[in-house]
Design a protein around this motif. Sequence first.
Motif, PDB file in Angstrom:
ATOM      1  N   PRO A   1     -11.142   8.623   3.021  1.00  0.00           N
ATOM      2  CA  PRO A   1     -12.119   8.482   1.922  1.00  0.00           C
ATOM      3  C   PRO A   1     -12.878   9.790   1.674  1.00  0.00           C
ATOM      4  O   PRO A   1     -13.929   9.772   1.036  1.00  0.00           O
TER       5      PRO A   1
ATOM      6  N   GLU B   1     -14.761  -1.686   5.901  1.00  0.00           N
ATOM      7  CA  GLU B   1     -14.058  -1.305   4.678  1.00  0.00           C
ATOM      8  C   GLU B   1     -14.990  -0.555   3.738  1.00  0.00           C
ATOM      9  O   GLU B   1     -16.192  -0.808   3.698  1.00  0.00           O
ATOM     10  N   ILE B   2     -14.425   0.369   3.009  1.00  0.00           N
ATOM     11  CA  ILE B   2     -15.162   1.117   1.982  1.00  0.00           C
ATOM     12  C   ILE B   2     -14.559   0.770   0.629  1.00  0.00           C
ATOM     13  O   ILE B   2     -13.341   0.820   0.458  1.00  0.00           O
ATOM     14  N   GLU B   3     -15.403   0.424  -0.297  1.00  0.00           N
ATOM     15  CA  GLU B   3     -14.921   0.039  -1.621  1.00  0.00           C
ATOM     16  C   GLU B   3     -14.111   1.180  -2.258  1.00  0.00           C
ATOM     17  O   GLU B   3     -14.568   2.326  -2.286  1.00  0.00           O
ATOM     18  N   GLY B   4     -12.919   0.842  -2.716  1.00  0.00           N
ATOM     19  CA  GLY B   4     -12.055   1.831  -3.355  1.00  0.00           C
ATOM     20  C   GLY B   4     -11.173   2.602  -2.408  1.00  0.00           C
ATOM     21  O   GLY B   4     -10.345   3.413  -2.833  1.00  0.00           O
TER      22      GLY B   4
ATOM     23  N   SER C   1      -8.398   1.872   0.013  1.00  0.00           N
ATOM     24  CA  SER C   1      -7.537   0.762   0.416  1.00  0.00           C
ATOM     25  C   SER C   1      -6.780   1.015   1.724  1.00  0.00           C
ATOM     26  O   SER C   1      -6.353   0.070   2.383  1.00  0.00           O
TER      27      SER C   1
ATOM     28  N   LYS D   1       0.861  -1.191   0.000  1.00  0.00           N
ATOM     29  CA  LYS D   1       0.000   0.000   0.000  1.00  0.00           C
ATOM     30  C   LYS D   1       0.895   1.239   0.000  1.00  0.00           C
ATOM     31  O   LYS D   1       1.382   1.680   1.036  1.00  0.00           O
TER      32      LYS D   1
ATOM     33  N   TYR E   1     -19.287   6.994   6.514  1.00  0.00           N
ATOM     34  CA  TYR E   1     -19.751   5.629   6.839  1.00  0.00           C
ATOM     35  C   TYR E   1     -21.266   5.566   7.051  1.00  0.00           C
ATOM     36  O   TYR E   1     -21.923   6.529   7.212  1.00  0.00           O
TER      37      TYR E   1
ATOM     38  N   GLY F   1      -7.890   2.160   4.564  1.00  0.00           N
ATOM     39  CA  GLY F   1      -8.700   1.674   5.679  1.00  0.00           C
ATOM     40  C   GLY F   1      -8.438   2.411   6.986  1.00  0.00           C
ATOM     41  O   GLY F   1      -7.975   3.561   7.008  1.00  0.00           O
TER      42      GLY F   1
END
Length: 317
Positions: A248, A178-181, A183, A12, A317, A185
Motif C-alpha cells: 500500500p 485490511e486497508i481500503e483499496g 486488495s 487477485k 498502518y 493484503g
Amino acid sequence: MNDLIKIDFIEKKELLIVVFLIFGILTFATILFFVIGKLKPNANLTELKSRTKSWWVMATIFVGATLINTTISYIAIGLLSFMAFRELYSVLGFRQSDRRAIFWAFIAIPIQYYLAFIGWYGAYIIFIPIVMFLFLPLRLVLKGDTTGIIKSMASLHWILMLTVFGISHMAYLLSLPEIEGFSSGGRGLLLFLVFLTEINDVMQFTWGKLVGKHKIIPKVSPNKTWEGFIGGVISTTIIGYFLGFLTPLSTGHLIFVSFMIAISGFFGDIVMSSIKRDIGVKDMGNSIPGHGGVLDRIDSLAYTAPVFFHLVYYIAY
C-alpha cells in the motif's frame, strides 16, 4: 474444507503476477542449465542444478502455503523458526546445565507465533525481547551452575531474537488489518518481502561474479564485493519499485523500503557469515541440497523481515 483451502487468490491478479514471475524465473533457470549442460558437457553445473531443484521445492511450498491457506503459513513459518533455532543452538556449544532453559526457549516459539496469529501486537512485540529476556537468565540461575553462565544467557536470547522474533515478523504481516483499496493484503506484503529478499541475494551474487573486484570485508566474507553490493542494492530497489502493486506504499516510500530491504538483507548475510567463521563451519546444516541448512537460506530474512514490517507498519498502518 472450504475454510481450509481458499483459492480466492485466483481472483487477485497482482498475486498471480508474482506467482507466474517466480515460477517463470525457475523455469528459465532450469532450461538454461539444461541447455548449457548439453552444449558444454564438461561444465560444472552440479551445485547450480541442485540449488534450482531446491528452489522449486521451497517456492512451491511457500507459494502454496501463502496463497491457499494463511493458517498453514503461520505453521510453516513457525516451523522454519524451529529448524533455524535448532540448527544454531546445536553448534554453539551450550552446557549440559542449559538444557532446561533451552527447552523453555523452544516453548517460546509456538507462543510467539500464536500471538502473531491472533494479532495481539502489544504482547507479540514484547514477549521475546522482554519476557523471555528476563525469564531465561532466571531459569539458568536456578540450575546453580554459574561457570560460563554469561555466555549461555547472551547466546540463548540472541538465538531466540534472530531465529524466532525476527522471522516471526513474516507471520505477523498476515495478521495486519485490511486497508481500503489494498486488495493484496498481508499475503501481498509477505510475497513482496520474501521475493525481494531472495532476489537481492541473487542480484548481489550475480553482480559480484560479473564485475566484483573490491572486497568489502574479506576476513568475514571473501566473496562480498562493493560492486556486487551496490549492483544488488540498485537492482533490488528497481525490482521493488515494479512490485509496488503488492504493497500500500507510495512511490517514495516504496523506493525507500526496497532500498532498506537490500541493505538489511546484506547485513543479515554477513552477520551469519561471521558466526560460521567463528565456529568453523561452511554451512549451518545440509537439509536443503545446494543451499546448506534452513538458516543459510533465511539468514537475510531474519534481518529484512523486522525492518520491512516496522517500516510498513509505521508508514501505512
